[in-house]
Design a protein around this motif. Structure first.
Motif: not given
Length: 239
Positions: A26-32, A51-60, A62-70
């Motif tokens: 995901l883009p930087a928090e301020k930007e998004l 994150v709870v829904l499994g759509i995003l993953e927070a990596r300590h 390193d930022g927040t990423y979209v999961t593989d959405l499987d």
């Protein structure tokens, strides 16, 4: 609608539109936050929900990423529903239908590796049954492993993920804790018959054997809840 819900829907839209793809950061928090027109606090709340829904993953760090959405990731929250106390009849009816179809598909698509997993689970059930002291946790784990092997062997990843979510690990353990003396031998016999039909590549018999097994499971659930065995006509219709 809350700003947090706005964030959830806006990020989902970015994913559905292909702006964000599985694995993207995901883009930087301020930007998004500026892009979505929300405060940084609302953005954080929305991200936590995603994150709870499994759509995003927070990596300590390193930022927040979209999961593989499987399917397995996105359907995992359903597991809470399967473990809620109370009347499990409606949920069991859905699971029975899915388990029955999974068995039929497994007879057509199950690999040697999946068959080996199912046999190993059946063997573990047998060993647990002849042990000097019953171990409900071991029986519950073997039960779950067998059904997962069959579901995975169906070749349909969404069906397998749904069944994994609806497996009801805690509910299953409660049943085994209370009724292992009633469920053990019958479960082994049912699983053995299901596996034989699947290994013989007979989808009709595999569906029939699984449907009969799920009727037995429904009766056990009714017994565990104190309602007594389910009426035959309703159980047959459910399966």
């Amino acid at each position: 609608m809350s700003r947090t819900q706005d964030v959830v829907e806006d990020v989902q839209r970015l994913i559905l539109d292909g702006v964000l793809r599985p694995g993207d950061r995901l883009p930087a928090e301020k930007e998004l936050a500026a892009e979505l027109g929300v405060s940084r606090g609302s953005l954080r709340e929305g991200v936590r929900a995603l994150v709870v829904l499994g759509i995003l993953e927070a990596r300590h760090g390193d930022g927040t990423y979209v999961t593989d959405l499987d399917a397995a990731t996105l359907l995992a929250p359903l597991a809470f529903l399967a473990d809620l106390p109370g009347d499990q009849g409606p949920l069991h009816a859905v699971r029975a239908t899915l388990e029955t179809e999974a068995a039929g598909l497994a007879a057509l698509h199950m690999t040697d590796a999946h068959l080996a997993r199912a046999r190993a689970a059946l063997d573990d059930t047998a060993r647990a049954l002849v042990a000097t002291r019953a171990d409900p946790a071991r029986l519950a784990a073997a039960d779950l492993a067998f059904h997962r092997a069959v579901a995975d062997g169906s070749g349909n990843t969404v069906l397998s993920a749904l069944l994994a979510a609806l497996a009801g690990g805690h509910a299953r353990r409660r049943v085994w804790d209370e009724l292992h003396d009633l469920a053990g031998d019958r479960t082994f016999e049912d699983h053995d018959a299901i596996l034989a039909a699947v290994a013989a590549r007979d989808p009709d018999r595999a569906r029939l054997r699984m449907a009969m097994h799920m009727v037995m499971v429904e009766d056990l659930l009714a017994t565990a809840s104190g309602d007594g065995p389910a009426p035959r006509r309703r159980a047959a219709t459910t399966a």
